[in-house]
Structure formats: C-alpha cells, structure tokens
Design an enzyme around this catalytic site. Structure first.
Site, PDB file in Angstrom:
ATOM      1  N   SER A  22      12.774  13.268   1.921  1.00 20.28           N
ATOM      2  CA  SER A  22      11.423  12.754   1.668  1.00 20.28           C
ATOM      3  C   SER A  22      11.168  11.488   2.468  1.00 20.28           C
ATOM      4  O   SER A  22      12.099  10.709   2.705  1.00 20.28           O
ATOM      5  CB  SER A  22      11.267  12.371   0.194  1.00 20.28           C
ATOM      6  OG  SER A  22      11.067  13.473  -0.613  1.00 20.28           O
ATOM      7  N   CYS A  25       9.537   4.811   1.697  1.00 18.00           N
ATOM      8  CA  CYS A  25       9.200   3.449   2.105  1.00 18.00           C
ATOM      9  C   CYS A  25      10.421   2.555   1.943  1.00 18.00           C
ATOM     10  O   CYS A  25      11.072   2.586   0.900  1.00 18.00           O
ATOM     11  CB  CYS A  25       8.099   2.888   1.207  1.00 18.00           C
ATOM     12  SG  CYS A  25       6.487   3.535   1.544  1.00 18.00           S
ATOM     13  N   ALA A  57       6.341   6.447   4.978  1.00 14.47           N
ATOM     14  CA  ALA A  57       4.909   6.183   5.165  1.00 14.47           C
ATOM     15  C   ALA A  57       4.755   5.135   6.264  1.00 14.47           C
ATOM     16  O   ALA A  57       5.281   4.030   6.147  1.00 14.47           O
ATOM     17  CB  ALA A  57       4.302   5.685   3.863  1.00 14.47           C
ATOM     18  N   GLN A 100       5.496  10.427   8.371  1.00 15.51           N
ATOM     19  CA  GLN A 100       4.335  10.456   7.474  1.00 15.51           C
ATOM     20  C   GLN A 100       3.376   9.340   7.894  1.00 15.51           C
ATOM     21  O   GLN A 100       3.745   8.163   7.861  1.00 15.51           O
ATOM     22  CB  GLN A 100       4.796  10.238   6.035  1.00 15.51           C
ATOM     23  CG  GLN A 100       3.670  10.410   5.024  1.00 15.51           C
ATOM     24  CD  GLN A 100       4.118  10.126   3.616  1.00 15.51           C
ATOM     25  OE1 GLN A 100       4.720   9.082   3.352  1.00 15.51           O
ATOM     26  NE2 GLN A 100       3.829  11.017   2.705  1.00 15.51           N
ATOM     27  N   TYR A 182      -3.184   6.442  -2.435  1.00 14.63           N
ATOM     28  CA  TYR A 182      -3.501   5.711  -1.208  1.00 14.63           C
ATOM     29  C   TYR A 182      -4.847   6.193  -0.655  1.00 14.63           C
ATOM     30  O   TYR A 182      -5.520   7.016  -1.275  1.00 14.63           O
ATOM     31  CB  TYR A 182      -2.348   5.832  -0.207  1.00 14.63           C
ATOM     32  CG  TYR A 182      -1.070   5.207  -0.754  1.00 14.63           C
ATOM     33  CD1 TYR A 182      -1.082   3.892  -1.221  1.00 14.63           C
ATOM     34  CD2 TYR A 182       0.103   5.925  -0.852  1.00 14.63           C
ATOM     35  CE1 TYR A 182       0.067   3.312  -1.748  1.00 14.63           C
ATOM     36  CE2 TYR A 182       1.258   5.349  -1.386  1.00 14.63           C
ATOM     37  CZ  TYR A 182       1.229   4.044  -1.828  1.00 14.63           C
ATOM     38  OH  TYR A 182       2.352   3.480  -2.360  1.00 14.63           O
TER      39      TYR A 182
END
Ligand SMILES: Cc1cc2nc3c(=O)[nH]c(=O)nc-3n(C[C@H](O)[C@H](O)[C@H](O)COP(=O)(O)O)c2cc1C
Length: 195
Positions: A22, A25, A57, A100, A182
């Site tokens: 995944s 951050c 991200a 991402q 977001y």
C-alpha cells in the site's frame, strides 16, 4: 497455484503476484523532496517479493501536502530527489513501482499523526488549504479557501504535470488518491467534508 500467487497483467504491467504494498505516508520528506528515509523504506519494500510497490501519497503541489513532511512531485527539484531512490530500486529489484498522486484539500497543512494531526495555523508556519468549500476540517479551525474555477484548473493541471514527471521517472503505474477525505473525496462525500 493460488490466485494470490498467480500473475496479473494490467495493460503493459505484469505483477508476479497479487500482493501490493500500500502507499504509506512517511512524513519524512523535506520540502517535498525524498530523503535517505525513502531510500531505506522503499528499498526494503522493493525486496519484499510483493507484486507491486506503491509509493506513498505524493503531493501534486506544495499546498496539497497533508503535512510539511509529505513527499511531492511538483517541480524539477522534487523530481530529481526521486531519481536515486528509483535507480536503487531498479538496480536491485524487478518489482513494478506505482505512485499515488494526491492533494489533501482541507486536510492539508496538518501536523504529522504522531504530533496530533491537527491543523497547523498560518501563524505557526502552516498554509491556507484549498477545498471545495470554506468549511473547516474541524470545528474551530481556520477555514480553507474555497476553490474557484481557476484553482480547480490549476490543480487539474498539477495532477497532469506530476503524472508526466512520474512517467519520466519510469514509474510503472499511477493511482489517483480519491479517498480518506482528501481533496477529490471532499467533492464526493459530505461526510468526508466534516470528518
Ligand atoms: C503508515 C501508513 C501510511 C498510510 N498512507 C497512506 C497513503 O499514503 N495513501 C493511502 O491511500 N493510504 C494510506 N494508508 C492506508 C493504507 O493504504 C491502507 O488502506 C490501510 O492500511 C488499510 O489497509 P489494510 O486493512 O490492508 O491495512 C496508510 C496506512 C498506514 C498504516
């Protein structure tokens, strides 16, 4: 062979298995630039045996960072900072690498989670976030600026420009971050607007 460990082809990219690291951050960039931490973190994940590694991200403009420590890909400097990280991964791993792309909207200018995650006011070195409306992320916090047409166009172009930079870096796939409250999610969900 189990489905989990069977290959998966997504257009031109073939994953050796269905396990994806995944995007996570790290809040460890400086001015949006990748640091030695990214080399270590992404480097170790690249050796995991997963079918795909997704870079955290990554903000398409400085204002779109969740925290001042977010990774970014908005100019030549932030692009150059990722070059050695990707070169090291390519040298030692065949894992496909995704990224991402993100914009935090009204959740921008926040402290890292381990510092509480609350808004950093402008007076304390934060910036005024942009959002679909001038509703604060949390009651009592400074409201964000409501995006106008020019602002929306700027952000759309920022996503496109970051995508071009990612392609230049040799990133194999992109994910657009439209979750977790977001910016793009803020347009989709009135609940996300209030969280
Ligand atoms: C340290 C950490 C950082 C994360 N950062 C991101 C991120 O950058 N983008 C994102 O979409 N999700 C992020 N997430 C959420 C994960 O991608 C994932 O959706 C979440 O951990 C739930 O999946 P799981 O049930 O498999 O753990 C993060 C999660 C963790 C634990």
């Amino acid at each position: 062979m189990s489905a989990l460990f069977s290959p998966l082809t997504l257009r031109s990219v073939t994953l050796a298995n269905r396990i994806v690291v995944s995007p996570m951050c790290q809040y460890s960039a400086e001015r949006g630039e990748a640091t030695a931490w990214h080399m270590i973190h992404l480097g170790s994940m690249a050796l995991s045996g997963a079918g795909l590694l997704c870079i955290e991200a990554t903000a398409v403009e400085p204002d779109g960072r969740i925290t001042p420590g977010d990774l970014g890909l908005w100019d030549d400097v932030t692009e150059a900072a990722l070059v050695p990280v990707l070169a090291a991964i390519r040298k030692h791993s065949s894992i496909p690498v995704a990224m991402q792309l993100s914009h935090a909207g009204r959740k921008a200018s926040s402290h890292a989670p381990w510092e509480g995650g609350q808004l950093i006011p402008v007076a304390e070195g934060g910036w005024l976030p942009h959002a679909p409306s001038a509703l604060p992320h949390k009651a009592g916090e400074e409201p964000p600026l409501a995006l106008d047409t020019a602002g929306l166009n700027r952000i759309r172009e920022a996503f496109a420009a970051s995508a071009r930079r990612a392609a230049r870096l040799g990133i194999d796939a992109l994910e657009v971050h439209a979750a977790h409250g977001y910016l793009l999610h803020q347009f989709l969900s009135p609940i996300a607007n209030q969280r």
